[in-house]
Design an enzyme around this catalytic site. Structure first.
Site, short mmCIF file in Angstrom:
data_model
loop_
_atom_site.label_atom_id
_atom_site.label_comp_id
_atom_site.label_asym_id
_atom_site.label_seq_id
_atom_site.Cartn_x
_atom_site.Cartn_y
_atom_site.Cartn_z
N GLU A 454 -9.03 -2.88 -0.17
CA GLU A 454 -8.72 -4.02 0.71
C GLU A 454 -9.62 -4.09 1.94
O GLU A 454 -9.18 -3.83 3.06
CB GLU A 454 -7.26 -3.93 1.18
N GLU A 529 -3.11 -2.07 -7.36
CA GLU A 529 -1.94 -1.81 -6.51
C GLU A 529 -0.97 -2.96 -6.72
O GLU A 529 -1.37 -4.13 -6.68
CB GLU A 529 -2.40 -1.74 -5.05
C1 GAL Z 1 -1.51 -2.36 0.78
C2 GAL Z 1 -2.38 -1.17 1.15
C3 GAL Z 1 -1.61 0.11 1.06
C4 GAL Z 1 -0.28 -0.01 1.71
C5 GAL Z 1 0.48 -1.10 1.04
C6 GAL Z 1 1.89 -1.27 1.51
O1 GAL Z 1 -2.01 -3.52 1.30
O2 GAL Z 1 -3.48 -1.10 0.29
O3 GAL Z 1 -2.35 1.13 1.65
O4 GAL Z 1 -0.47 -0.28 3.04
O5 GAL Z 1 -0.22 -2.30 1.25
O6 GAL Z 1 2.49 -2.29 0.84
#
Ligand code: GAL
Length: 964
Positions: A454, A529
């Site tokens: 990100e 993710e």
């Molecule tokens: C994402 C990020 C993670 C964590 C997650 C929480 O955007 O990559 O590190 O912060 O959100 O939802």
């Protein structure tokens, strides 16, 4: 074997916990909300053959000072001149710094987890202050090690670090996740002349928005290698399957030499299978230039290897040796695996030609009680927990993992998305990426390199150009694995990172899977993710005022999805290679959507201890197909809520579920595994039972019962045996049981612990809102559970733990500590004050004036000497004066001590602070010792040394100051 027989077969009631302490429920699938952890096992954690025989752990007896120690303000010509010289670091970096009252710590060490929770600290770092600290260690090298290549290695240091060796800067390190390798060879000292390692750690620096820990939180090592040797991470041996279907292991070993001449060495390789049979071997000669490098390449053909897969993680052992006539060999032992994989833009991921949906989790690297200082055995345990859930992949978010985690993934069959930390193409950071690839490119578990997570520049030309460069660096070192980047926007920008990677990682945005695939049908994609849903383990009612989430998979972040939504989006699209749930385990920091008092996350499928939340049973039922599985949420202890509707959810992979309360049917449900059946049940105490059917046959049952009040405590180790190697550690589950031996899921009692034969190295209970210390000997149960992390003492014998709570019968557990040889360690070396900064006067015919000294601006007429260095004086005459100043260490200032000259050559008078205190009448080399009075002043020590023809006088060995 059933559990009862198994316990009987390992025998000895005294040696193992009584059966009632282990499990109240003996069924084919003995895991479930009733006993939330699997029953104890009788195997030791896997300890593989060391990768480098001769490499020693440097974990023990580091001196530690929490807080910074400012460097002195340098003033005056003499001091400024000296300060600018190699070996002359000042302050706590100086060889002679007084560290004698610093406490000793062993690695892995995370000082942040010892700190109290502090509402003024950063929520992202789990409300733990981090700050600065210093570590120091003396290191004695055997004179027999002269001529070897000597390397100091740190697995990682959180976060920025400067390392000095013998008073010179040896490394500046700008990431808390990469290894640091330091060549000790040129400045190494031997024998009584000790080496000093000083490390300043700056943990105010942050690289993440999660808990990062602080200090030397991974292992440290000392590698001693022959002069011509294989470099660290210098072997590339990653099997390849040719287009003709034949397998080879192309091996490249990077060699280096510290010799003064060119040298030839022979690299031999022997590959053996899991049974130890040699399957291929070969050898090649290579010529290595002095202080240069060379590559030795050879290829082994392996006609029909047994493949590595997530279900059968079959490893081969590759033994390499580098030999020169009459020299010791340099050896490496690597475990490699034969497998093919590919990402298909239409059909997703394939392992060994078979489609395999990636069922992954993202994870940070901290655990309850120990922070990021995770014992090796706990890595194995964590990977096993994920495997038990049916997970086949892990994303090391958002940084390079420790090798111990990767070892467990190779061995247990877990795919890895290996991730780089810093998105930056300047040389320091590119080197971090290159290091990661070099270190991990032989591992069968690693299937992709993620260059970032990100990054705001992901949808820009600059982001594209940076990733193009990073990908090209990766490809130069490893042509077999795709490069990915975890993108959370920018996917459709005219120039964006998705155009520079092999596999596009989607962070969230499941609504864009189809659109992206339609526009780029040839580009493979995976979730990198997903999910980001909230649950508090063991809680079934949300209470915003108390910052608690119900565990029904109904609540999620605004950018995320519930576990079920996220999986459905991936599972129903063959072109999405797989899922990476945020996260497998809770972690400290990022207590979204809350802040204080919440200090750790709510995202985990498991809590910070690895205790399962409902999400665990949910994913298990979605990810495991063959074995029928059925579990129920919530618990059935709702006294005072008679008649109120309670939501009941079954987490199951069967086709049909019938639910009964106290024998009364509550209705059948057909199972949609993406949704999971639910009922609204008016509560009454008793037995809530579910029966699961496949093809009309009962295949599974689940039961939750209203329990009585807690009457006893129970301790359930993960393993009933431990290795007495000084390192083995494991989690112990603590719970309370009722009069019928049933787990009481609502107990919230404070519990105290006693231990013998081991040490409690941390405690937790998975409550994100708890501010109890994570060290010590007490912890409250949270929703029925707490956890101890216990390390076994060295040696054989019992490890006994007792748990006590008021009015409850104590819980006890006895674990067998088996004799096991400890891994080779560099022995602790007490720190000694060695006098440095000797100046030697020009020679004179007459005995010199003991008060004579060089003027502060004269850097030239008096020589500068290293410790134990004898040098013929300039000028005529057989007399010299040797002079040094020092302040004794604090304990000597208080109690007085001894000034010891390890070796004086020549006749000598010794003067201390202007008074003659000793004489050495003989010319031959001899040691000399004299008393040093107590006192804080700076001492001046002067030796008037007389040489004679054929014998040059001086200090032949170090002079030291120590206790009387
Ligand atoms: C994402 C990020 C993670 C964590 C997650 C929480 O955007 O990559 O590190 O912060 O959100 O939802």
């Amino acid at each position: 074997m059933k559990r009862r027989e198994f316990l009987a077969s390992i025998g000895g009631a005294a040696a193992v916990a009584p059966i009632t302490q282990v499990s109240a429920r003996i069924v084919d699938d003995p895991v479930g909300p009733d006993l939330p952890m699997p029953p104890s096992r009788d195997s030791l954690p896997f300890r593989s053959e060391p990768e480098e025989p001769g490499r020693l752990l440097l974990d023990q007896a580091w001196q530690f000072h929490q807080g910074d120690i400012p460097f002195p303000k340098i003033k005056g010509h003499g001091w400024s001149y000296a300060n600018a010289k190699a070996g002359q670091a000042q302050g706590a970096a100086a060889v002679n710094f007084d560290d004698s009252d610093w406490p000793l710590v062993n690695l892995p060490h995370d000082w942040a987890v010892d700190m109290p929770f502090d509402p003024d600290a950063n929520p992202s770092q789990g409300y733990r202050q981090r700050g600065y600290a210093w570590y120091r260690r003396s290191l004695r090298l055997d004179p027999a090690d002269r001529g070897k290549y000597l390397e100091l290695q740190f697995g990682a240091i959180a976060t920025n670090a400067t390392v000095w060796v013998n008073g010179s800067v040896a490394a500046h390190n700008w990431s808390g996740y990469n290894s640091i390798y330091i060549d000790l060879t040129p400045t190494a000292r031997f024998g009584d002349d000790l080496n000093t390692i000083a490390i300043r750690v700056d943990a105010e620096k942050m690289e993440g928005w999660w808990y990062e820990g602080a200090g030397l939180y991974r292992h440290a090592w000392l590698a001693k290698r022959p002069a011509v040797h294989i470099q660290t991470d210098g072997v590339h041996a990653d099997p390849r399957r040719g287009d003709d279907g034949r397998w080879t292991v192309p091996i490249t070993a990077s060699l280096a030499s510290i010799l003064e001449r060119e040298s030839t060495a022979t690299l031999s390789a022997v590959l053996s299978d899991a049974e130890g049979r040699t399957v291929a071997s070969g050898a090649i000669e290579a010529t290595v230039p002095p202080l240069g490098n060379a590559e030795a390449r050879l290829e082994l053909a392996v006609p029909s290897p047994r493949l590595w897969s997530v279900d059968d993680p079959n490893l081969y052992t590759l033994r390499l040796s580098l030999a020169r006539p009459d020299e010791a060999e340099d050896r490496r032992v690597l475990r490699i695996g034969f497998r093919t994989f590919r990402f298909d833009a239409e059909k997703g991921f394939f392992l060994n030609g078979q489609p395999l949906k990636i069922k992954g989790t993202c994870n940070h690297q901290d655990h309850a009680g120990v922070g990021v200082a995770i014992p090796d055995a706990l890595w194995e345990w964590r990977i096993r927990r994920l495997k038990d859930m049916g997970s086949n992949a892990i994303r090391c978010s958002h940084n390079a993992p420790p090798v111990e985690l990767l070892d467990a993934c190779d061995r247990l069959g877990m795919l890895v998305m290996d991730e780089n930390r810093n998105f930056n193409t300047s040389p320091d950071y590119i080197e971090q990426l290159r290091w990661l690839v070099r270190r991990d490119r032989n591992r069968p578990s690693v299937i992709m390199w993620s260059v970032f997570n990100e990054e705001p520049m992901q949808g820009s030309e600059a982001g594209y150009e940076m990733v193009r460069r990073m990908a090209s660096e990766v490809k130069a070192l490893d042509s077999s694995r795709p490069v990915t980047a975890a993108m959370n926007s920018g996917l459709f920008a005219p120039k964006n990172v998705s155009q520079a990677v092999d596999v596009v990682g989607f962070n969230y945005q499941p609504d864009l899977y189809d659109r992206f695939h339609a526009v780029h049908p040839d580009v493979p994609i995976t979730s990198s993710e997903d999910t980001s849903a909230f649950m508090t383990r063991g809680a079934f009612e949300s209470d915003p005022a108390k910052q608690v989430f119900a565990s029904y998979d109904d609540e999620r972040s605004s950018w995320g999805n519930t576990h079920r939504e996220a999986w459905k989006a991936v599972a129903t699209r063959p072109f999405v290679a797989g899922a990476f749930v945020w996260t497998g385990f809770d972690y400290r920091g990022e207590p979204s959507p809350y802040e204080w008092p919440s200090a750790s996350s709510f995202f985990g499928i498991m809590d910070l201890c690895g205790f399962p939340k409902t999400a665990y049973w949910l994913h298990r039922a979605q990810w495991i197909d063959d074995r029928p599985l059925l579990d129920l949420a919530p618990h059935w202890n709702w006294a005072g809520r008679e008649g109120e509707l309670i939501t009941v959810m079954a987490m199951t992979n069967v086709e049909w579920v019938a639910l009964f309360l106290n024998g009364r049917p509550l209705g059948d449900r057909s199972v949609d595994r993406f949704e999971m059946p639910r009922w609204q049940v008016p509560w009454e105490p008793g037995r809530l039972e579910a029966v699961g059917y496949r093809a009309g046959h009962e295949v599974a049952r689940a039961l939750v019962e209203t329990t009585g009040a807690p009457v006893a405590l129970r301790l359930t180790p993960d393993r009933i045996v431990m290795a007495g190697d000084g390192e083995d550690a494991q989690p112990i589950t603590v719970d309370a049981i009722d009069a019928r031996g049933r787990h009481v899921p609502t107990a919230q009692l404070p519990v105290n612990f006693k231990i013998s034969g081991g040490e409690i190295i941390g405690l937790g209970n998975g409550n994100p809102n708890s501010h109890e210390p994570e060290k010590g000997d007490s912890r409250k149960l949270f929703n029925g559970l707490a956890q101890l992390i216990v390390r076994a003492d060295p040696g054989a014998g019992p490890l006994r733990i007792t748990a006590q709570a008021e009015e409850l019968k104590p819980g006890q557990s006895t674990i067998r500590r088996l004799a096991a040889s400890p891994r080779a360690q560099v022995p602790p070396t007490p720190s000694v004050q060695i006098l440095e900064g000797w100046r030697q006067s020009p020679a004179s015919r007459d005995k010199p004036d003991p008060m004579r000294k060089p003027v502060d601006s004269d850097m030239n007429s008096w020589l500068w000497l290293g410790t134990g260095q004898i040098e013929a004086a300039q000028g005529e005459g057989n007399w010299i004066s040797l002079r040094a100043t020092f302040v004794a260490r604090r304990h000597v200032q208080t109690n007085g001590g001894t000034l010891r000259f390890g070796g004086i050559v020549g006749r000598a008078e010794i003067w201390l602070d202007g008074r003659k205190v000793a004489a050495k009448p003989e010319f031959a080399e001899a040691p000399l010792e004299l008393a040093l009075p107590a006192g804080e002043e700076e001492h001046v020590v002067t030796l008037l040394v007389e040489s004679r023809p054929g014998l040059v006088g001086g200090l032949s060995r170090p002079a030291t100051v120590g206790a009387r």
